[in-house]
Design an enzyme around this catalytic site. Structure first.
Site, PDB file in Angstrom:
ATOM      1  N   HIS A  23      11.305  14.843  -4.654  1.00  0.00           N
ATOM      2  CA  HIS A  23      11.059  15.474  -3.356  1.00  0.00           C
ATOM      3  C   HIS A  23       9.557  15.577  -3.111  1.00  0.00           C
ATOM      4  CE1 HIS A  23      11.185  18.319  -0.023  1.00  0.00           C
ATOM      5  NE2 HIS A  23      12.486  18.089   0.058  1.00  0.00           N
ATOM      6  N   HIS A  24       9.163  15.301  -1.877  1.00  0.00           N
ATOM      7  CA  HIS A  24       7.739  15.263  -1.537  1.00  0.00           C
ATOM      8  C   HIS A  24       7.069  16.622  -1.730  1.00  0.00           C
ATOM      9  CE1 HIS A  24       4.030  14.069   0.284  1.00  0.00           C
ATOM     10  NE2 HIS A  24       4.508  12.953   0.769  1.00  0.00           N
ATOM     11  N   SER A  25       7.833  17.702  -1.696  1.00  0.00           N
ATOM     12  CA  SER A  25       7.238  19.030  -1.848  1.00  0.00           C
ATOM     13  C   SER A  25       6.655  19.243  -3.239  1.00  0.00           C
ATOM     14  CB  SER A  25       8.282  20.117  -1.561  1.00  0.00           C
ATOM     15  OG  SER A  25       9.350  20.046  -2.494  1.00  0.00           O
TER      16      SER A  25
END
Length: 323
Positions: A23-25
């Site tokens: 996930h990009h987070s």
């Protein structure tokens, strides 16, 4: 948040294939790739991390080292440091003055004392990133310049409408409008000052008793908005580019980093927060607002989107680019 798939597929380069989905987070692409590579070692030398080929250094021929060019570079370098020094002094003094006594103009979107504890509403709108790139390429600037210009335009239109409520509408042109003169409206933006880490730095961080540190090094910068209506929509973009260029030639964020705790208490969470997040060919504009101050956030979103359309149409109509 993440998973790993090991495929028993033999290729010309490896016995199997590993596919990460993260996930990009958790991080940006460059940092995550560096982190994954830092977890591996070379086959030839198990004590060394992998190496990545770098850019070849440009060979400078002796013809480039003539006296005139050398003197010009020297003068420009001195001018750059003088400008950097002056801008930094001015920005730091302005930052300290803001903390102590210098306040923004009281506008319809300025939060009241204690509004930091009010509930907040999140609203968003998705626009075309290609439209912003079209403007960027036509006017030789960055997407950040375009985003700031659109924000200034949208806020100016929105405030002009709010100032005209319950009064005689004076119009919405550059000369005839409802806006007071010389509105001081600034945004506190976060700047990550930590340099991009490489594979070796990440590998060192995973060792015990290392001096390498995790986390970001965050400073603050005050970004002034020019609140005024413009007959030429492209003026919003030109003013935004000049503002950002001025801030890039300053070390304000490095100095404010050391007083970040005091600055955060001073500025806090405001009645309006604007975030622009790009992904593939889309730009998502997210507003976090205090509804007691901004009761019509979707109208503000409409003004931002319409401002982008007007700016893009102006670029196309003048033949500055081709769709």
């Amino acid at each position: 948040m993440w998973d790993l798939h090991l495929l028993n597929v033999k290729t010309s380069d490896a016995e199997s294939v590993g596919i990460f989905r993260i996930h990009h987070s958790l991080g940006d692409g460059t940092s995550l790739i560096s982190l994954l590579l830092a977890c591996t070692r070379q086959t030839a030398d198990p004590d060394k991390v992998p190496t990545i080929p770098g850019n070849k250094k440009r060979v400078i021929h002796s013809s480039e080292h003539n006296f005139t060019k050398g003197l010009h570079r020297y003068v420009m370098r001195i001018w750059f440091f003088m400008k950097l020094f002056w801008n930094t002094i001015v920005d730091v003094l302005m930052f300290m003055a803001t903390i102590m006594f210098l306040k923004d103009t009281t506008t319809p979107i300025k939060g009241r004392p204690g509004s930091v504890f009010n509930p907040r509403r999140l609203v968003y709108r998705i626009v075309s990133l290609d439209d912003m790139k079209l403007v960027k390429n036509a006017l030789n600037m960055t997407v950040t310049d375009v985003a700031l210009g659109v924000t200034q335009a949208g806020l100016s239109v929105y405030l002009n409408r709010r100032y005209g409520e319950g009064k005689k509408d004076r119009g919405a042109t550059e000369k005839n409008n409802n806006l007071p003169k010389n509105i001081r409206l600034r945004s506190s933006i976060l700047v990550n000052l930590r340099p991009s880490v490489g594979i070796q730095a990440l590998a060192d961080m995973m060792e015990k008793d290392t001096e390498a540190k995790w986390g970001n090094w965050v400073g603050f910068a005050l970004l002034p908005f020019k609140i005024a209506l413009r007959d030429d929509p492209l003026d919003y973009i030109r003013e935004a580019k000049a503002t950002i260029h001025r801030k890039k030639n300053s070390l304000e964020a490095f100095y404010t980093c050391y007083i970040s705790e005091l600055a955060l208490k001073r500025f806090g969470i405001k009645a309006l927060m604007i975030n622009c997040q790009s992904y593939i060919n889309k730009m998502t504009i997210v507003l976090s607002i205090d509804e007691s101050v901004i009761p019509d956030p979707r109208q503000l979103l409409d003004d931002l989107v319409q401002s982008l359309k007007l700016i893009k149409d102006a670029v196309v109509e003048r033949g500055l680019c081709h769709e």
